[in-house]
Design a protein around this motif. Structure first.
Motif, mmCIF file in Angstrom:
data_model
loop_
_atom_site.group_PDB
_atom_site.id
_atom_site.type_symbol
_atom_site.label_atom_id
_atom_site.label_comp_id
_atom_site.label_asym_id
_atom_site.label_seq_id
_atom_site.Cartn_x
_atom_site.Cartn_y
_atom_site.Cartn_z
ATOM 1 N N GLN A 1 72.501 6.120 13.347
ATOM 2 C CA GLN A 1 71.933 7.430 13.659
ATOM 3 C C GLN A 1 71.672 7.584 15.153
ATOM 4 O O GLN A 1 71.968 8.625 15.745
ATOM 5 C CB GLN A 1 70.629 7.647 12.883
ATOM 6 N N ARG B 1 81.221 5.107 8.188
ATOM 7 C CA ARG B 1 80.243 5.297 7.114
ATOM 8 C C ARG B 1 80.935 5.516 5.775
ATOM 9 O O ARG B 1 80.451 5.066 4.731
ATOM 10 C CB ARG B 1 79.326 6.485 7.428
ATOM 11 N N LEU C 1 73.708 7.860 7.904
ATOM 12 C CA LEU C 1 74.124 7.080 9.062
ATOM 13 C C LEU C 1 73.384 5.764 9.236
ATOM 14 O O LEU C 1 73.890 4.847 9.880
ATOM 15 C CB LEU C 1 73.992 7.926 10.329
#
Length: 290
Positions: free
Chosen positions: A130, A169, A126
């Motif tokens: 994140q 992502r 990530l």
């Protein structure tokens, strides 16, 4: 290692399950398993290995894994005093998102590709996103963690935001913008070994035959597989055979001894003993509760 059949190859009857920041401080060896629900696994802390679809990924903080329904996978965490394994796990049945996401055609298309196994990638690092996921998970755990939360508009939006984050992502990785955890330019030995087993698990297994096919000695073969995956070749072979056996018990009326032969275990008594040891019930009991 004995685990229950429900833990190994089934999901709850509920269409969802949410476990926020589970923590393991003791050895977490893991085991091969699958379940009827899809799974999102986010790693808050920890290190180890994740095996899925004949690939081995690095388990580390900030990584999100997606496991398809009925997909064999294994999570192994290397736990030390200063390095616990902390994760959030979300199980859900794909139908929960299929209809709501139709309002977002591109996101719906991505979700269908992901849940049906049409994307090669199943691990997403990530990076700077994140913290966004941490906030989403914390909000859901605090405000929407109950059953009513899942059935609400906010619950659907939460899942949609998760999917959008994964999609972002995935697209970044596809464009070369970030690395796949544990990825490499050439297949690892363990990946080639798992491919071979998946093609031959119905046959009588001979380590010598596998070693010859891999052009490795038997000793090196076993050592490299354990080093790369955290498990033994036998563990993977048994899990692969029993996963197929469970599917046949659910979907067919074949005699149990025939199912054992179909998955490469010709001795009916040994098949029943092994099934009970690993799944926790006999093949007959497993079939009757479906």
């Amino acid at each position: 290692m004995k685990v229950s059949g429900k833990d190994l190859f089934e999901s709850s009857a509920r269409p969802y399950a949410f476990d926020y920041r589970l923590r393991s401080d003791q050895p977490f060896d893991g085991y091969y398993h699958s379940h009827q629900a899809a799974e999102l696994l986010f790693v808050h802390r920890g290190r180890g290995k994740v095996v899925v679809r004949e690939r081995t990924y690095e388990l580390k903080a900030g990584t999100l894994f997606f496991f398809q329904p009925d997909q064999l996978h294994r999570v192994h965490a290397d736990i030390e005093a200063d390095a616990p394994y902390e994760r959030t796990i979300l199980h859900f049945l794909p139908f929960m998102l299929e209809e709501p996401l139709r309002a977002f055609p591109e996101l719906h298309r991505f979700f269908m590709q992901l849940s049906q196994g049409r994307l090669a990638q199943q691990a997403f690092e990530l990076g700077e996103q994140q913290e966004l996921l941490e906030q989403l998970l914390r909000y859901f755990a605090d405000a929407l963690g109950g059953a009513a939360g899942w059935q609400s508009e906010a619950g659907t939006l939460f899942l949609a935001q998760l999917m959008q984050l994964v999609r972002t992502r995935a697209e970044l990785t596809a464009s070369g913008g970030c690395a796949v955890p544990g990825g490499s330019g050439s297949a690892r030995h363990s990946e080639r070994i798992m491919k071979w087993i998946n093609a031959h698990y119905r046959d009588k297994f001979e380590l010598e035959e596998l070693a010859e096919a891999m052009h490795l000695s038997k000793f090196h073969l076993s050592r490299v597989f354990r080093t790369e995956t955290g498990s033994s070749i036998t563990e993977y072979l048994i899990a692969r055979r029993l996963k197929e056996a469970c599917q046949l018990l659910r979907a067919t009326s074949f005699p149990i001894e025939m199912i054992g032969m179909e998955v490469g275990i010709g001795n009916a008594s040994y098949f029943s003993q092994l099934f009970r040891k690993q799944i926790g019930v006999t093949p007959h009991e497993y079939r009757m509760r479906k």
